[in-house]
Design a protein around this motif. Sequence first.
Motif, PDB file in Angstrom:
ATOM      1  N   GLN A  24       0.825  -1.272  -0.080  1.00  0.00           N
ATOM      2  CA  GLN A  24       0.187   0.012   0.128  1.00  0.00           C
ATOM      3  C   GLN A  24       0.783   1.248  -0.037  1.00  0.00           C
ATOM      4  OE1 GLN A  24      -3.876  -0.395   2.079  1.00  0.00           O
ATOM      5  NE2 GLN A  24      -3.134   1.199   3.134  1.00  0.00           N
ATOM      6  N   ALA A  25       1.840   1.165   0.783  1.00  0.00           N
ATOM      7  CA  ALA A  25       2.809   2.399   0.743  1.00  0.00           C
ATOM      8  C   ALA A  25       3.581   2.473  -0.393  1.00  0.00           C
ATOM      9  CB  ALA A  25       3.728   2.020   2.104  1.00  0.00           C
ATOM     10  N   LEU A  26       4.066   1.418  -0.924  1.00  0.00           N
ATOM     11  CA  LEU A  26       5.137   1.479  -2.066  1.00  0.00           C
ATOM     12  C   LEU A  26       4.100   1.943  -3.326  1.00  0.00           C
ATOM     13  CD1 LEU A  26       7.232  -1.771  -1.852  1.00  0.00           C
ATOM     14  CD2 LEU A  26       7.857   0.525  -1.630  1.00  0.00           C
ATOM     15  N   ARG A  27       3.156   1.545  -3.403  1.00  0.00           N
ATOM     16  CA  ARG A  27       2.142   1.810  -4.446  1.00  0.00           C
ATOM     17  C   ARG A  27       2.298   3.516  -4.976  1.00  0.00           C
ATOM     18  NH1 ARG A  27      -2.253  -1.866  -2.551  1.00  0.00           N
ATOM     19  NH2 ARG A  27      -1.561  -3.832  -3.658  1.00  0.00           N
ATOM     20  N   GLU A  28       2.387   4.354  -3.707  1.00  0.00           N
ATOM     21  CA  GLU A  28       2.207   5.683  -3.893  1.00  0.00           C
ATOM     22  C   GLU A  28       3.238   6.215  -4.842  1.00  0.00           C
ATOM     23  OE1 GLU A  28       1.848   6.959   0.085  1.00  0.00           O
ATOM     24  OE2 GLU A  28       0.071   6.189   0.352  1.00  0.00           O
ATOM     25  N   GLN A  29       4.585   5.251  -4.778  1.00  0.00           N
ATOM     26  CA  GLN A  29       5.644   5.632  -5.356  1.00  0.00           C
ATOM     27  C   GLN A  29       5.790   5.225  -6.997  1.00  0.00           C
ATOM     28  OE1 GLN A  29       7.754   7.699  -3.599  1.00  0.00           O
ATOM     29  NE2 GLN A  29       6.108   7.577  -2.143  1.00  0.00           N
ATOM     30  N   LEU A  30       4.869   4.546  -7.117  1.00  0.00           N
ATOM     31  CA  LEU A  30       4.961   3.875  -8.763  1.00  0.00           C
ATOM     32  C   LEU A  30       4.349   4.467  -9.728  1.00  0.00           C
ATOM     33  CD1 LEU A  30       3.614   0.097  -7.713  1.00  0.00           C
ATOM     34  CD2 LEU A  30       6.166   0.872  -7.570  1.00  0.00           C
ATOM     35  N   GLN A 153       8.441  -0.811  10.667  1.00  0.00           N
ATOM     36  CA  GLN A 153       8.496   0.743  10.325  1.00  0.00           C
ATOM     37  C   GLN A 153      10.081   0.966  10.135  1.00  0.00           C
ATOM     38  OE1 GLN A 153       5.748   2.728   9.616  1.00  0.00           O
ATOM     39  NE2 GLN A 153       7.637   3.642   8.454  1.00  0.00           N
ATOM     40  N   GLY A 154      10.857   0.673  11.138  1.00  0.00           N
ATOM     41  CA  GLY A 154      12.398   0.869  10.915  1.00  0.00           C
ATOM     42  C   GLY A 154      12.911   0.555   9.634  1.00  0.00           C
ATOM     43  N   ALA A 155      12.498  -0.933   9.425  1.00  0.00           N
ATOM     44  CA  ALA A 155      13.244  -1.511   8.291  1.00  0.00           C
ATOM     45  C   ALA A 155      12.654  -0.620   6.986  1.00  0.00           C
ATOM     46  CB  ALA A 155      12.615  -2.986   8.252  1.00  0.00           C
ATOM     47  N   TYR A 156      11.198  -0.711   7.049  1.00  0.00           N
ATOM     48  CA  TYR A 156      10.616   0.064   5.756  1.00  0.00           C
ATOM     49  C   TYR A 156      11.530   1.553   5.707  1.00  0.00           C
ATOM     50  CZ  TYR A 156       7.400   2.012   2.313  1.00  0.00           C
ATOM     51  OH  TYR A 156       6.957   2.438   1.193  1.00  0.00           O
ATOM     52  N   ASP A 157      11.939   2.347   6.581  1.00  0.00           N
ATOM     53  CA  ASP A 157      12.264   3.464   6.602  1.00  0.00           C
ATOM     54  C   ASP A 157      13.737   3.265   5.729  1.00  0.00           C
ATOM     55  OD1 ASP A 157      10.096   4.781   7.665  1.00  0.00           O
ATOM     56  OD2 ASP A 157      10.956   5.004   9.710  1.00  0.00           O
ATOM     57  N   ALA A 158      14.193   2.282   6.510  1.00  0.00           N
ATOM     58  CA  ALA A 158      15.965   2.118   5.802  1.00  0.00           C
ATOM     59  C   ALA A 158      15.669   1.817   4.165  1.00  0.00           C
ATOM     60  CB  ALA A 158      16.545   0.972   6.536  1.00  0.00           C
ATOM     61  N   LEU A 170       3.457   3.131   8.075  1.00  0.00           N
ATOM     62  CA  LEU A 170       2.934   2.061   7.417  1.00  0.00           C
ATOM     63  C   LEU A 170       1.713   1.856   8.120  1.00  0.00           C
ATOM     64  CD1 LEU A 170       5.842  -0.537   7.121  1.00  0.00           C
ATOM     65  CD2 LEU A 170       4.740   0.573   5.119  1.00  0.00           C
ATOM     66  N   ASP A 171       0.533   1.773   7.186  1.00  0.00           N
ATOM     67  CA  ASP A 171      -0.892   1.329   7.818  1.00  0.00           C
ATOM     68  C   ASP A 171      -0.863  -0.014   8.307  1.00  0.00           C
ATOM     69  OD1 ASP A 171      -1.774   3.999   7.099  1.00  0.00           O
ATOM     70  OD2 ASP A 171      -2.134   3.230   4.842  1.00  0.00           O
ATOM     71  N   ARG A 172      -1.954  -0.414   9.206  1.00  0.00           N
ATOM     72  CA  ARG A 172      -2.201  -1.955   9.826  1.00  0.00           C
ATOM     73  C   ARG A 172      -3.262  -2.256   8.711  1.00  0.00           C
ATOM     74  NH1 ARG A 172      -1.157  -4.508  13.924  1.00  0.00           N
ATOM     75  NH2 ARG A 172      -2.526  -6.390  14.630  1.00  0.00           N
ATOM     76  N   VAL A 173      -2.741  -3.411   7.760  1.00  0.00           N
ATOM     77  CA  VAL A 173      -3.813  -3.929   6.911  1.00  0.00           C
ATOM     78  C   VAL A 173      -3.805  -5.291   7.136  1.00  0.00           C
ATOM     79  CG1 VAL A 173      -4.194  -4.493   4.387  1.00  0.00           C
ATOM     80  CG2 VAL A 173      -3.211  -2.305   5.297  1.00  0.00           C
ATOM     81  N   ASN A 174      -4.992  -5.886   7.400  1.00  0.00           N
ATOM     82  CA  ASN A 174      -5.161  -7.518   7.443  1.00  0.00           C
ATOM     83  C   ASN A 174      -4.460  -8.045   8.627  1.00  0.00           C
ATOM     84  OD1 ASN A 174      -6.275  -9.768   6.585  1.00  0.00           O
ATOM     85  ND2 ASN A 174      -4.604 -10.566   5.374  1.00  0.00           N
ATOM     86  N   GLY A 175      -4.172  -7.246   9.805  1.00  0.00           N
ATOM     87  CA  GLY A 175      -3.633  -7.589  10.995  1.00  0.00           C
ATOM     88  C   GLY A 175      -4.646  -8.354  11.715  1.00  0.00           C
ATOM     89  N   SER A 176      -4.174  -8.917  13.088  1.00  0.00           N
ATOM     90  CA  SER A 176      -4.815  -9.405  13.941  1.00  0.00           C
ATOM     91  C   SER A 176      -4.520  -8.909  15.407  1.00  0.00           C
ATOM     92  CB  SER A 176      -4.623 -10.713  14.283  1.00  0.00           C
ATOM     93  OG  SER A 176      -3.348 -11.331  14.721  1.00  0.00           O
ATOM     94  N   GLN A 177      -5.193  -9.254  16.381  1.00  0.00           N
ATOM     95  CA  GLN A 177      -5.151  -8.602  17.833  1.00  0.00           C
ATOM     96  C   GLN A 177      -4.776  -9.985  18.568  1.00  0.00           C
ATOM     97  OE1 GLN A 177      -4.844  -5.485  18.620  1.00  0.00           O
ATOM     98  NE2 GLN A 177      -5.341  -4.985  16.488  1.00  0.00           N
TER      99      GLN A 177
END
Length: 212
Positions: A24-30, A153-158, A170-177
């Motif tokens: 979802q985040a990467l699509r904004e850059q494509l 998040q730290g890895a994505y930032d890097a 990063l948004d929370r997508v399809n996660g669980s509690q």
Amino acid sequence: MIISHRHRFIFAAVPKTGTHSVRQALREQLGDEDVEQVGLFVDKRFPWEDLAAIRHGHLSLRQVRPYLGEEVFSGYFKFAFVRNPFDRFVSYCAFMLRGGDDFQRRPHDMMRHFLFEEAPEGHVLFQPQASLLVGEDGETLLTDMVGRVENMQGAYDAICARLGIANRPLDRVNGSQRGDYRPYYDQTLIDGVAARYAQDLDLFGYSFEGLR
């Protein structure tokens, strides 16, 4: 999987590792020249018929390599995310039994079922994470960077810094509690997961308690 010619990267989407948040985040850059294959939430296909026919988006780097050619494949930044196999297996079982309460009522029984009784060998979500990321020798990682779900998040930032693209939370997508994975295990299940996902544990430095 996402292949970006604009930014010269390949994102290998390992299942059950938060891939939809990253997509979802990467699509904004494509750009228009970039391609993606995905089958959940969004339906997109690669332009190559053989790969498009696979339907899901969890393709291995080995699968896509011949379609890109060695110059492109070697020159692009290849990355993925991985997750502690013990945590990931609990997530897999919960996902496969969604819509009912079997996993909530009898988690040990359900985990034993998938591990020992009717192991879904051909299911891409069940396969070791390494199987999507290693070369033809079955051992050498083809990735330039592997981020961890435990520090997503730290890895994505890097990764964004390495690619020179804008990052964002990063948004929370399809996660669980569901919470901590460790209470779901007894020694038999620990041993079973350790045996089945031995390569993931070794390559990515995990143990039952976390990172080694």
